[in-house]
Enzyme design. Structure first.
Site, mmCIF file in Angstrom:
data_model
loop_
_atom_site.group_PDB
_atom_site.id
_atom_site.type_symbol
_atom_site.label_atom_id
_atom_site.label_comp_id
_atom_site.label_asym_id
_atom_site.label_seq_id
_atom_site.Cartn_x
_atom_site.Cartn_y
_atom_site.Cartn_z
ATOM 1 N N HIS A 55 78.634 -21.648 36.252
ATOM 2 C CA HIS A 55 77.696 -22.559 35.596
ATOM 3 C C HIS A 55 76.331 -21.874 35.493
ATOM 4 O O HIS A 55 75.545 -21.868 36.427
ATOM 5 C CB HIS A 55 77.602 -23.865 36.396
ATOM 6 C CG HIS A 55 76.721 -24.892 35.761
ATOM 7 N ND1 HIS A 55 76.197 -25.957 36.468
ATOM 8 C CD2 HIS A 55 76.273 -25.027 34.480
ATOM 9 C CE1 HIS A 55 75.459 -26.678 35.654
ATOM 10 N NE2 HIS A 55 75.487 -26.143 34.460
ATOM 11 N N SER A 113 79.558 -27.557 32.911
ATOM 12 C CA SER A 113 78.773 -28.357 33.849
ATOM 13 C C SER A 113 79.546 -29.579 34.322
ATOM 14 O O SER A 113 79.052 -30.339 35.141
ATOM 15 C CB SER A 113 77.466 -28.806 33.193
ATOM 16 O OG SER A 113 77.741 -29.563 32.027
ATOM 17 N N ASN A 136 74.995 -30.741 38.702
ATOM 18 C CA ASN A 136 75.013 -31.868 37.781
ATOM 19 C C ASN A 136 75.306 -33.195 38.447
ATOM 20 O O ASN A 136 74.931 -34.242 37.923
ATOM 21 C CB ASN A 136 76.013 -31.611 36.647
ATOM 22 C CG ASN A 136 75.368 -30.815 35.537
ATOM 23 O OD1 ASN A 136 74.329 -30.198 35.734
ATOM 24 N ND2 ASN A 136 75.959 -30.817 34.367
ATOM 25 N N GLU A 182 75.680 -21.087 39.600
ATOM 26 C CA GLU A 182 76.566 -21.928 40.403
ATOM 27 C C GLU A 182 78.010 -21.508 40.085
ATOM 28 O O GLU A 182 78.482 -21.687 38.966
ATOM 29 C CB GLU A 182 76.336 -23.396 40.041
ATOM 30 C CG GLU A 182 77.100 -24.377 40.914
ATOM 31 C CD GLU A 182 76.803 -25.818 40.523
ATOM 32 O OE1 GLU A 182 76.783 -26.675 41.427
ATOM 33 O OE2 GLU A 182 76.589 -26.100 39.329
#
Length: 284
Positions: free
Chosen positions: A142, A121, A192, A154
């Site tokens: 991710h 992340s 994030n 992701e």
């Protein structure tokens, strides 16, 4: 693009075991790697429990039994078993030095055409790729927790990541029922960079005694229709992981807006890491 039958999953924590389960349910052979037999035994027990719970809820896996799915997972403490892996997903601690040691090893063990995906992340995919002799075959994936229930991933393109590698990653994701959103390599990526700011600011609201955690989350759930508030989300991810991600953003951008909340630091120092050990902003 080679067949993607054998998948290596390095790291048998929450994310690794979720990935191993999801991949095995969809017909892949999985090498699940971690440093200790106790960790692997606990991971296999957890996967068995999760599968039984799914089956009780009526979610079947193409007629496979729990034992058949588990038999597709090979728990091992030896990275050498990855020599036949078509694709490797790494899920170890969000610490670059630890990750670097893994990639230096698997780069020598795996076939030259094997793709490496970092399930991270915060750590730079370009930096990870530079530790290998195959930077064009390294990317970020991710995954969200819990992996079997989250259908979108992701995917992060590093500086050298090739189109073929992105295509291979998308092929694998489609094989176990997932789609991707491809983004460029930047600290925090998309998810994030936004989420950690939200969580950090919510922690500041608790720190400044504007509102208690339950009321902060209630506003997001009942006013905005979110399934989970930012502080419960932080507890689910792990407050230690949250703090590390915010610190990476702070160091990467040198921007005060990413300054970690003192309360968050204090909670992590006190061992209040969220769901993983029973107490964070809420008790479990």
């Amino acid at each position: 693009m080679s067949d993607l039958n054998v998948i290596g999953v390095v790291g048998a924590g929450v994310m690794g075991r979720g990935l191993a389960q999801d991949l095995a349910q969809h017909g892949h052979k999985v090498h699940l790697i971690d440093i200790g037999k106790e960790i692997l035994d606990d991971a296999m027990r957890s996967i068995r429990q999760n599968l039984r719970a799914q089956f009780l809820m009526g979610k079947k896996a193409d007629g496979k039994s729990v034992d058949e799915i588990l038999s597709a997972i090979n728990p091992s403490t030896d990275l050498a078993v990855l020599e036949d892996a078509d694709f490797v997903i790494e899920n170890v601690t969000e610490n670059f030095d630890i990750k670097k040691s893994i990639y230096l090893e698997i780069d020598k063990i795996c076939r030259p055409d094997t793709v490496f995906a970092a399930n991270t992340s915060a750590v730079s995919i370009t930096r990870i790729g530079s530790q290998t002799e195959r930077p064009d075959r390294v990317l970020g994936m991710h995954f969200m927790n819990p992996v079997p229930m989250k259908k979108t991933v992701e995917v992060i393109r590093g500086y050298h990541t090739s189109d073929d590698t992105i295509g291979t990653a998308n092929k694998l994701l489609s094989q176990f029922g997932k789609e991707s959103v491809v983004v460029s390599d930047s600290p925090g990526f998309v998810s994030n960079r936004v989420l950690m700011l939200t969580v950090n600011e919510a922690a500041f609201l608790v720190h400044d005694r504007v509102a208690p955690p339950s009321d902060i989350d209630k506003i997001f759930i009942e006013c905005f229709g979110h399934k989970m508030g930012p502080l419960a989300t932080a507890d689910l991810i792990g407050l230690d992981t949250i703090l590390y991600s915010i610190e990476v953003l702070y160091e990467s951008f040198n921007d005060d807006k990413y300054r970690p909340c003192p309360l968050l630091k204090k909670m992590v120092d006190a061992g209040l890491h969220g769901r993983k050990n029973g107490k964070g902003f809420f008790e479990y």
